[in-house]
Design an enzyme around this catalytic site. Sequence first.
Site, mmCIF file in Angstrom:
data_model
loop_
_atom_site.group_PDB
_atom_site.id
_atom_site.type_symbol
_atom_site.label_atom_id
_atom_site.label_comp_id
_atom_site.label_asym_id
_atom_site.label_seq_id
_atom_site.Cartn_x
_atom_site.Cartn_y
_atom_site.Cartn_z
ATOM 1 N N GLY A 9 0.834 -1.197 0.000
ATOM 2 C CA GLY A 9 0.000 0.000 0.000
ATOM 3 C C GLY A 9 0.867 1.245 0.000
ATOM 4 O O GLY A 9 0.520 2.274 0.567
ATOM 5 N N TYR A 143 -15.390 -0.214 8.186
ATOM 6 C CA TYR A 143 -13.957 0.039 8.397
ATOM 7 C C TYR A 143 -13.595 -0.164 9.874
ATOM 8 O O TYR A 143 -12.645 -0.863 10.201
ATOM 9 C CB TYR A 143 -13.654 1.481 7.974
ATOM 10 C CG TYR A 143 -12.273 1.984 8.270
ATOM 11 C CD1 TYR A 143 -12.082 2.984 9.225
ATOM 12 C CD2 TYR A 143 -11.164 1.514 7.586
ATOM 13 C CE1 TYR A 143 -10.813 3.491 9.481
ATOM 14 C CE2 TYR A 143 -9.891 2.018 7.842
ATOM 15 C CZ TYR A 143 -9.736 3.007 8.790
ATOM 16 O OH TYR A 143 -8.478 3.504 9.058
HETATM 17 C C1 VAH Z 1 -10.678 7.690 7.892
HETATM 18 N N1 VAH Z 1 -8.467 8.681 7.771
HETATM 19 O O1 VAH Z 1 -11.122 8.847 7.912
HETATM 20 C C2 VAH Z 1 -9.200 7.495 8.232
HETATM 21 C C3 VAH Z 1 -8.944 7.350 9.713
HETATM 22 C C4 VAH Z 1 -9.569 8.049 12.026
HETATM 23 C C5 VAH Z 1 -9.853 8.177 10.569
HETATM 24 O O2 VAH Z 1 -8.972 6.030 10.108
HETATM 25 O O3 VAH Z 1 -11.352 6.714 7.613
#
Ligand code: VAH
Length: 320
Positions: A9, A143
């Site tokens: 990545g 996520y």
């Molecule tokens: C996001 N930049 O916005 C990432 C991060 C804490 C946020 O994990 O998904």
Amino acid sequence: MDSKILIIGACGQIGSELTFRLRQLYGDDKVVASDISYSNLDIVNSGIFEIVDAMDYSSVKTCVEKFNIDTVYLMAAMLSATGEKYPMKAWDLNMNSLFNVLNLAKSRFIKKVFWPSSIAVFGPSTPTQYTPQYTTMEPTTVYGITKQVGERWCEYYHSKYDVDVRSIRYPGIISWKTLPGGGTTDYAVEIYHEAIKYGVYECFLKPDSELPMMFMDDAIKATIDIMNAKAEAIKIRSSYNLAAISFSPEEIVTSIRKYIPDFKVAYKPDYRQDIANSWPKSINDSYARQDWKWKHRFSLDAITEEMIFQLSKKYNKSYI
Ligand code: VAH
């Protein structure tokens, strides 16, 4: 052949800057950058670069054996906002890439692994101020779910198979070299580019949406510091809380207006507001500070000064 470092990545926001820093520290010939495509030509053309599919065990293993890799930084992931659009793709990428690297370490093809977690592991039931290392974690994004489950697998592979995997719960990260992609904290990067280029920005979060943030230089230092710490110092093998500063969009606007007084912002919250609402406002990172001597350097105004300075050069403007 001397052992080498592999960044998976390497074309991404953190991966690219990590690659440059590791090359500076260890030499271009000791660092192999990889990604699924040639999407960052600065990275592709500045050192060893390989196409690697992080979701394909044999693709990763072939690269590890070809270059005698002993340390892997797994920086490939689908972030929070894009993950809500493509939940199954986010699960597949974020989990299969982790299993591939953990299993290579379990089979002793590699010795050490860095895997990024995120404050996205926390959810609406988590205390929002000075969020502790150990607390309720009910993430409401795909996520965040992948990061929470990934932390459990990292801890399992360490305790069951003695895999030396180390992890940090990154906050939002601000950088000027490479634009982020698909994150909820991306506004904190976009806003500087738009302020310099056009003097106006439409923010997708409410003005008072306070979130934990960090400058890229601090994030890179933390990543390398945790990997260079003695194994016995790493007492948490799920993932460490990590913090620097917290701010809201209106606070970053105030900071930018010290250089661009007539900078105008419109607030038009979108689906990413719900994601931001589910995350903490500030983080307690006392374990990282205690176990491997972490401390941040950049304040909001120091970040703004550096971002305005670098982007003024990039866009040929004279705000500094
Ligand atoms: C996001 N930049 O916005 C990432 C991060 C804490 C946020 O994990 O998904």
